[in-house]
Design a protein around this motif. Structure first.
Motif, PDB file in Angstrom:
ATOM      1  N   GLY A 148       0.868  -1.185   0.016  1.00 20.06           N
ATOM      2  CA  GLY A 148      -0.154   0.038  -0.024  1.00 20.06           C
ATOM      3  C   GLY A 148       0.813   1.234  -0.131  1.00 20.06           C
ATOM      4  O   GLY A 148       2.248   1.261  -0.114  1.00 20.06           O
ATOM      5  N   PRO A 149       0.259   2.421   0.169  1.00 17.52           N
ATOM      6  CA  PRO A 149       1.018   3.711   0.010  1.00 17.52           C
ATOM      7  C   PRO A 149       2.078   3.797   1.375  1.00 17.52           C
ATOM      8  O   PRO A 149       1.738   3.241   2.312  1.00 17.52           O
ATOM      9  CB  PRO A 149      -0.241   4.638   0.332  1.00 17.52           C
ATOM     10  N   MET A 174      -7.425  -5.598  -2.557  1.00  9.53           N
ATOM     11  CA  MET A 174      -6.365  -5.463  -1.360  1.00  9.53           C
ATOM     12  C   MET A 174      -6.562  -4.298  -0.457  1.00  9.53           C
ATOM     13  O   MET A 174      -6.628  -3.366  -1.074  1.00  9.53           O
ATOM     14  CB  MET A 174      -4.777  -5.648  -1.804  1.00  9.53           C
ATOM     15  N   ARG A 175      -6.142  -4.828   0.773  1.00 15.13           N
ATOM     16  CA  ARG A 175      -6.150  -3.566   1.825  1.00 15.13           C
ATOM     17  C   ARG A 175      -4.878  -2.687   1.845  1.00 15.13           C
ATOM     18  O   ARG A 175      -3.934  -3.247   1.618  1.00 15.13           O
ATOM     19  CB  ARG A 175      -6.567  -4.291   3.118  1.00 15.13           C
ATOM     20  N   PRO A 176      -5.058  -1.466   1.847  1.00 13.78           N
ATOM     21  CA  PRO A 176      -4.007  -0.833   1.554  1.00 13.78           C
ATOM     22  C   PRO A 176      -2.938  -0.525   2.986  1.00 13.78           C
ATOM     23  O   PRO A 176      -1.912  -0.023   2.916  1.00 13.78           O
ATOM     24  CB  PRO A 176      -4.477   0.765   1.227  1.00 13.78           C
ATOM     25  N   ASP A 177      -3.529  -0.993   4.101  1.00 15.27           N
ATOM     26  CA  ASP A 177      -2.974  -0.758   5.381  1.00 15.27           C
ATOM     27  C   ASP A 177      -1.991  -2.023   5.654  1.00 15.27           C
ATOM     28  O   ASP A 177      -1.396  -2.151   6.583  1.00 15.27           O
ATOM     29  CB  ASP A 177      -3.727  -0.732   6.406  1.00 15.27           C
ATOM     30  N   ARG A 178      -1.769  -2.984   4.678  1.00 17.10           N
ATOM     31  CA  ARG A 178      -0.774  -3.910   5.001  1.00 17.10           C
ATOM     32  C   ARG A 178      -0.114  -4.709   3.741  1.00 17.10           C
ATOM     33  O   ARG A 178      -0.402  -4.066   2.485  1.00 17.10           O
ATOM     34  CB  ARG A 178      -1.836  -5.256   5.326  1.00 17.10           C
ATOM     35  N   LEU A 179       0.784  -5.429   3.807  1.00 19.53           N
ATOM     36  CA  LEU A 179       1.500  -6.025   2.646  1.00 19.53           C
ATOM     37  C   LEU A 179       0.592  -7.173   2.389  1.00 19.53           C
ATOM     38  O   LEU A 179       0.225  -8.162   3.354  1.00 19.53           O
ATOM     39  CB  LEU A 179       2.980  -6.578   2.979  1.00 19.53           C
ATOM     40  N   THR A 180       0.443  -7.488   1.058  1.00 17.74           N
ATOM     41  CA  THR A 180      -0.300  -8.876   0.596  1.00 17.74           C
ATOM     42  C   THR A 180       0.691  -9.633  -0.347  1.00 17.74           C
ATOM     43  O   THR A 180       1.306  -9.177  -1.309  1.00 17.74           O
ATOM     44  CB  THR A 180      -1.298  -8.371  -0.143  1.00 17.74           C
ATOM     45  N   VAL A 181       0.752 -10.940  -0.133  1.00 14.87           N
ATOM     46  CA  VAL A 181       1.588 -11.746  -0.625  1.00 14.87           C
ATOM     47  C   VAL A 181       0.942 -12.839  -1.501  1.00 14.87           C
ATOM     48  O   VAL A 181       0.004 -13.244  -0.612  1.00 14.87           O
ATOM     49  CB  VAL A 181       2.876 -12.458   0.497  1.00 14.87           C
TER      50      VAL A 181
END
Length: 188
Positions: A148-149, A174-181
Motif C-alpha cells: 500500500g501507500p 487488497m487492503r492498503p494498510d498491509r502487505l499482501t503476498v
C-alpha cells in the motif's frame, strides 16, 4: 378426456364446444425467472472473477490513506533498515522498517496445498506479523508482494525475506494498510 379435465377447461353446463382456459395461474414461471436471473448474475460474477488480473490493465490503485493496526511488539523482532539508496539521488534518509509493526496477508494461488500457511510461518519467524493466510482466486503470473501507500520499503524487505523477486503496488480488493503476498506455483 376425463370428466375432471372437462370441468377445468369448459364452463359449467357445457359439454361440448370450444375450450376455455380457467383463471388459475402457475407459479413455476416466476420461480423459473428468478432462478434464471440468479444464474445470469452468477455467470457474470464468475466471468469477472476469472478475468486476467494484470494490474496495469484491469485494476485501479488503492486509496492513499494508510492505517496500521497496533500489535504487541515482540522482543525478538528485528529492526532492519532497507539497504540505503544513493542519498544524493533522493535527498531522503533510509526509512527503518519494523517488521513486527506491519501486517501481512499471505494467499496461495497455486495447486500446492498448505503453501500460504508454510510461508506465513516463515514470515513470522523472520519477525513479520501475519494476520491471515488463505487461497487467492484469480490469475497472478508469478509470486508477488503487493504494498500500500508508503509501504514500498517494507514490501522490498519482505520480498527479500521470502525470496520473492516481484514487488508491486496493491490493487483493489487488497487492503492498503498491509502487505499482501500472493504465491504461485513458482514459489517453494
Amino acid at each position: 378426456m376425463s370428466p375432471r379435465a372437462q370441468r377445468l377447461t369448459r364452463p359449467a353446463g357445457r359439454e361440448s364446444g370450444p375450450r376455455h382456459r380457467d383463471e388459475r395461474g402457475v407459479v413455476l414461471p416466476t420461480r423459473l425467472m428468478v432462478f434464471s436471473i440468479s444464474l445470469v448474475a452468477l455467470a457474470g460474477l464468475t466471468f469477472i472473477a476469472t478475468q486476467s488480473d494484470d494490474p496495469a490493465k484491469t485494476a485501479t490503485p488503492v486509496g492513499s490513506t494508510t492505517t496500521v493496526e497496533e500489535s504487541t511488539p515482540s522482543p525478538s523482532a528485528p529492526v532492519t533498515s532497507v539497504p540505503p539508496m544513493n542519498p544524493s539521488m533522493t535527498g531522503k534518509a533510509t526509512p527503518q522498517v519494523r517488521r513486527d509493526k506491519l501486517l501481512v496477508a499471505i494467499f496461495n494461488n497455486s495447486n500446492i496445498q498448505g503453501l500460504a500457511g508454510k510461508t506465513g510461518t516463515r514470515a513470522e519467524r523472520a519477525g513479520w506479523t501475519v494476520v491471515g493466510t488463505d487461497n487467492w482466486y484469480g490469475t497472478v503470473d508469478t509470486s508477488t508482494v503487493y504494498y500500500g501507500p508508503k509501504l514500498k520499503a517494507a514490501a522490498e524487505l519482505l520480498a527479500k525475506d521470502l525470496s520473492i523477486t516481484r514487488v508491486k503496488p496493491s490493487v483493489a480488493p487488497m487492503r492498503p494498510d498491509r502487505l499482501t503476498v500472493i504465491l504461485t506455483a513458482d514459489y517453494s
